[in-house]
Scaffold this motif. Structure first.
Motif, PDB file in Angstrom:
ATOM      1  N   CYS A  16       0.963  -1.108  -0.544  1.00 50.09           N
ATOM      2  CA  CYS A  16       0.055  -0.065   0.199  1.00 50.09           C
ATOM      3  C   CYS A  16       0.501   1.200  -0.323  1.00 50.09           C
ATOM      4  O   CYS A  16      -0.133   2.732  -0.351  1.00 50.09           O
ATOM      5  N   GLY A  17       1.872   0.652   0.367  1.00 50.19           N
ATOM      6  CA  GLY A  17       2.996   2.434  -0.206  1.00 50.19           C
ATOM      7  C   GLY A  17       3.674   2.688   1.314  1.00 50.19           C
ATOM      8  O   GLY A  17       4.583   3.694   1.780  1.00 50.19           O
ATOM      9  N   ILE A  18       3.945   1.507   2.801  1.00 47.44           N
ATOM     10  CA  ILE A  18       4.747   2.275   3.990  1.00 47.44           C
ATOM     11  C   ILE A  18       5.863   1.594   3.533  1.00 47.44           C
ATOM     12  O   ILE A  18       6.880   2.930   3.698  1.00 47.44           O
ATOM     13  N   LYS A  19       5.369   0.679   2.699  1.00 48.43           N
ATOM     14  CA  LYS A  19       7.761   0.432   2.825  1.00 48.43           C
ATOM     15  C   LYS A  19       8.315   1.341   1.090  1.00 48.43           C
ATOM     16  O   LYS A  19       7.438   1.152   0.487  1.00 48.43           O
ATOM     17  N   GLN A  20       9.323   1.340   0.682  1.00 50.63           N
ATOM     18  CA  GLN A  20       9.590   2.340   0.052  1.00 50.63           C
ATOM     19  C   GLN A  20       9.631   1.094  -1.012  1.00 50.63           C
ATOM     20  O   GLN A  20       9.309   1.284  -2.629  1.00 50.63           O
ATOM     21  N   ASP A  21       9.644  -0.516  -1.102  1.00 45.76           N
ATOM     22  CA  ASP A  21      10.073  -1.845  -2.451  1.00 45.76           C
ATOM     23  C   ASP A  21       8.874  -1.760  -2.062  1.00 45.76           C
ATOM     24  O   ASP A  21       7.613  -2.567  -1.438  1.00 45.76           O
ATOM     25  N   ALA A  22       8.555  -1.499  -3.672  1.00 44.71           N
ATOM     26  CA  ALA A  22       7.406  -1.571  -3.874  1.00 44.71           C
ATOM     27  C   ALA A  22       6.834  -3.115  -4.104  1.00 44.71           C
ATOM     28  O   ALA A  22       5.480  -3.197  -4.196  1.00 44.71           O
ATOM     29  N   SER A  23       7.497  -4.180  -4.161  1.00 40.82           N
ATOM     30  CA  SER A  23       7.566  -5.579  -4.222  1.00 40.82           C
ATOM     31  C   SER A  23       7.378  -5.439  -3.026  1.00 40.82           C
ATOM     32  O   SER A  23       7.613  -7.492  -2.688  1.00 40.82           O
ATOM     33  N   CYS A  24       7.574  -5.556  -1.914  1.00 43.54           N
ATOM     34  CA  CYS A  24       6.523  -5.643  -0.544  1.00 43.54           C
ATOM     35  C   CYS A  24       5.866  -5.856  -0.018  1.00 43.54           C
ATOM     36  O   CYS A  24       5.653  -4.217   0.143  1.00 43.54           O
ATOM     37  N   ALA A  25       5.213  -6.549   0.213  1.00 44.97           N
ATOM     38  CA  ALA A  25       3.635  -6.178   0.545  1.00 44.97           C
ATOM     39  C   ALA A  25       4.007  -5.389   2.514  1.00 44.97           C
ATOM     40  O   ALA A  25       4.909  -5.878   2.958  1.00 44.97           O
ATOM     41  N   ASP A  26       3.059  -4.265   2.490  1.00 43.02           N
ATOM     42  CA  ASP A  26       2.844  -4.106   3.832  1.00 43.02           C
ATOM     43  C   ASP A  26       1.859  -3.682   4.208  1.00 43.02           C
ATOM     44  O   ASP A  26       1.711  -2.878   5.404  1.00 43.02           O
ATOM     45  N   TYR A  27       0.613  -4.820   4.261  1.00 41.32           N
ATOM     46  CA  TYR A  27      -0.245  -4.408   4.237  1.00 41.32           C
ATOM     47  C   TYR A  27      -0.955  -6.196   4.710  1.00 41.32           C
ATOM     48  O   TYR A  27      -1.228  -7.201   3.252  1.00 41.32           O
ATOM     49  N   VAL A  28      -1.883  -6.462   5.586  1.00 39.68           N
ATOM     50  CA  VAL A  28      -2.109  -7.834   5.396  1.00 39.68           C
ATOM     51  C   VAL A  28      -3.564  -8.097   5.976  1.00 39.68           C
ATOM     52  O   VAL A  28      -4.085  -6.930   7.275  1.00 39.68           O
ATOM     53  N   MET A  29      -4.477  -8.522   5.476  1.00 38.19           N
ATOM     54  CA  MET A  29      -5.722  -8.425   6.031  1.00 38.19           C
ATOM     55  C   MET A  29      -5.848 -10.204   6.159  1.00 38.19           C
ATOM     56  O   MET A  29      -5.527 -10.997   5.485  1.00 38.19           O
ATOM     57  N   VAL A  30      -6.178 -10.226   8.053  1.00 36.14           N
ATOM     58  CA  VAL A  30      -6.406 -12.639   7.639  1.00 36.14           C
ATOM     59  C   VAL A  30      -8.370 -12.145   8.130  1.00 36.14           C
ATOM     60  O   VAL A  30      -8.596 -10.711   9.083  1.00 36.14           O
ATOM     61  N   SER A  31      -9.512 -12.643   7.054  1.00 35.66           N
ATOM     62  CA  SER A  31     -10.836 -13.007   7.570  1.00 35.66           C
ATOM     63  C   SER A  31     -11.322 -14.293   8.324  1.00 35.66           C
ATOM     64  O   SER A  31     -10.173 -14.991   7.548  1.00 35.66           O
ATOM     65  N   CYS A  32     -11.740 -13.944   8.551  1.00 38.22           N
ATOM     66  CA  CYS A  32     -12.449 -14.461   9.987  1.00 38.22           C
ATOM     67  C   CYS A  32     -13.547 -15.113  10.400  1.00 38.22           C
ATOM     68  O   CYS A  32     -14.601 -14.596  10.104  1.00 38.22           O
TER      69      CYS A  32
END
Length: 183
Positions: A16-32
């Protein structure tokens, strides 16, 4: 690696843009699924991040529906703004998963003392919800998305039978760079 995944969970991870490297995920969602039990073990330190305060108020619970995690910014030592940000993050994730606010848990990991870029985080909830999956690829993407300085994801799983019922457990973890976590 074959991972035995539990039923009733879905995962997604995106940049989403927190980390500078756009190839790295920085937002995770777990739905239950409704009725999922949530518990937590938290630092006993006097200084702790806003998500720790949020989650302490909501666990243990017998109805967690969504867990949202950002990596790259811990939302720690951010005062009232950090508290407002964790509430907004929980609200956006809950709305995206058609859950109630008190059914959302929030976790943040990364740099301390900087405000979250909410203009990047809030829109990510809808995309993350749309991309939820219940397969091994989705699980591993989420396990990678929670990392900061870690060398790689840490996952474990097992399957067992209890009273004729198949039980599947899976977990993901990240290393703690925190000095003296005092759990």
């Amino acid at each position: 690696m074959d991972i035995s995944l539990p039923a009733g969970f879905q995962w997604s991870a995106l940049h989403c843009g927190i980390k500078q490297d756009a190839s790295c995920a920085d937002y995770v969602m777990v739905s239950c699924d409704a009725g999922t039990t949530g518990a937590g073990v938290y630092t006993r330190n006097r200084v702790f991040a806003a998500p720790v305060a949020w989650d302490r108020q909501r666990t243990p619970s017998t109805d967690v529906r969504v867990v949202v995690i950002n990596s790259g910014n811990a939302n720690a030592c951010t005062g009232q703004q950090g508290w407002q940000d964790v509430q907004a993050m929980a609200a956006s994730a809950a709305a995206a998963c058609e859950a109630q606010l008190d059914q959302a848990l929030v976790m943040s990991t990364g740099i301390i003392g900087e405000y979250l870029p909410m203009e990047k985080i809030l829109p990510a909830a809808g995309q993350a919800s749309a991309e939820l999956g219940n397969d091994q690829d989705a699980f591993m993407a989420a396990a990678s998305g929670i990392l900061t300085t870690d060398q790689g994801p840490k996952v474990a799983s097992t399957a067992l039978e209890i009273d004729g019922h198949q039980i599947r457990l899976a977990g993901m973890a990240k290393g703690a760079g925190m000095i003296g976590p005092n759990m």
